[in-house]
Design an enzyme around this catalytic site. Structure first.
Site, short mmCIF file in Angstrom:
data_model
loop_
_atom_site.label_atom_id
_atom_site.label_comp_id
_atom_site.label_asym_id
_atom_site.label_seq_id
_atom_site.Cartn_x
_atom_site.Cartn_y
_atom_site.Cartn_z
N SER A 130 4.54 2.51 6.06
CA SER A 130 3.65 3.66 5.84
C SER A 130 4.35 4.94 6.25
CB SER A 130 2.36 3.49 6.66
OG SER A 130 1.66 2.35 6.25
N LYS A 154 -2.22 7.83 18.40
CA LYS A 154 -1.46 8.24 17.22
C LYS A 154 -2.20 9.39 16.53
CE LYS A 154 0.79 3.88 16.01
NZ LYS A 154 0.95 2.86 14.97
N ARG A 206 8.51 -8.00 8.05
CA ARG A 206 9.39 -7.51 6.98
C ARG A 206 10.83 -7.93 7.24
NH1 ARG A 206 7.49 -1.50 7.80
NH2 ARG A 206 7.71 -2.37 9.87
N HIS A 209 1.56 -4.15 2.54
CA HIS A 209 0.31 -4.64 3.15
C HIS A 209 -0.51 -5.42 2.12
CE1 HIS A 209 0.62 -0.77 5.72
NE2 HIS A 209 0.89 -1.76 6.54
#
Ligand code: PNS
Length: 162
Positions: free
Chosen positions: A129, A41, A90, A17
């Site tokens: 993460s 979440k 990514r 990030h």
């Protein structure tokens, strides 16, 4: 003044990030990194904690501001008068999901919110993460994934003394 928003969960921010933040901050006059307050979440860090971590991790980049939002990104962007969202890609596996979000946001905003993708530097392409949290939860070494102060905070959450 060219401004953009980089939205995300940032639970917690990783070197991947931060790489996107630095590069986007070079392109835009102001980059607002905004933490999604996602009630579905169950994050490791609260929104307030994630905001504080991001503030610390980006304190040397003067044109970066940290914020948070709830609800739809297009509504937040409209309120803040922002027309570009930045996201990192990514790998090709990110693309389908990101394309769907980007197209939805463009459609729902009547063309008022475009998405700009930066390809994550290859050295961080493996990072997420979630994997950082999993590694840290077993006491693994995350020093190549997140800044030291962030690693400490993750270990603390899992009750791991390093
Ligand atoms: O870091 P993440 O979890 O991959 O970020 C995802 C994020 C925050 C960019 C995305 O979930 C989002 O913008 N959510 C806000 C709700 C929204 O606007 N949804 C419509 C897009 S389909």
């Amino acid at each position: 003044m060219k401004r953009a928003v980089y939205p995300g969960s940032f639970d917690p921010v990783t070197f991947g990030h931060l790489d996107v933040i630095r590069r986007a901050a070079d392109i835009f006059d102001v980059l607002i990194v905004s933490v999604l307050n996602n009630k579905e979440k169950s994050p490791l860090f609260s929104v307030e904690e994630r905001v504080k971590i991001l503030e610390e991790a980006t304190k040397d980049i003067p044109n970066v501001q940290i914020d948070s939002f709830s609800g739809l990104l297009i509504d937040y962007a409209r309120e803040k008068n922002l027309h570009v969202a930045v996201r990192g890609l990514r790998a090709i596996t990110d693309f389908e999901y990101e394309l769907q979000i980007a197209q939805t946001n463009r459609k729902l905003s009547n063309g008022n919110l475009d998405t700009m993708f930066l390809t994550t530097s290859l050295e961080y392409a493996y990072l997420s993460s979630s994997s950082v949290k999993e590694i840290a939860s077993f006491g693994g070494d995350v020093s190549q994934c997140v800044p030291d102060f962030v690693a400490k905070k993750i270990y603390q959450k899992y009750g791991i003394i390093k």
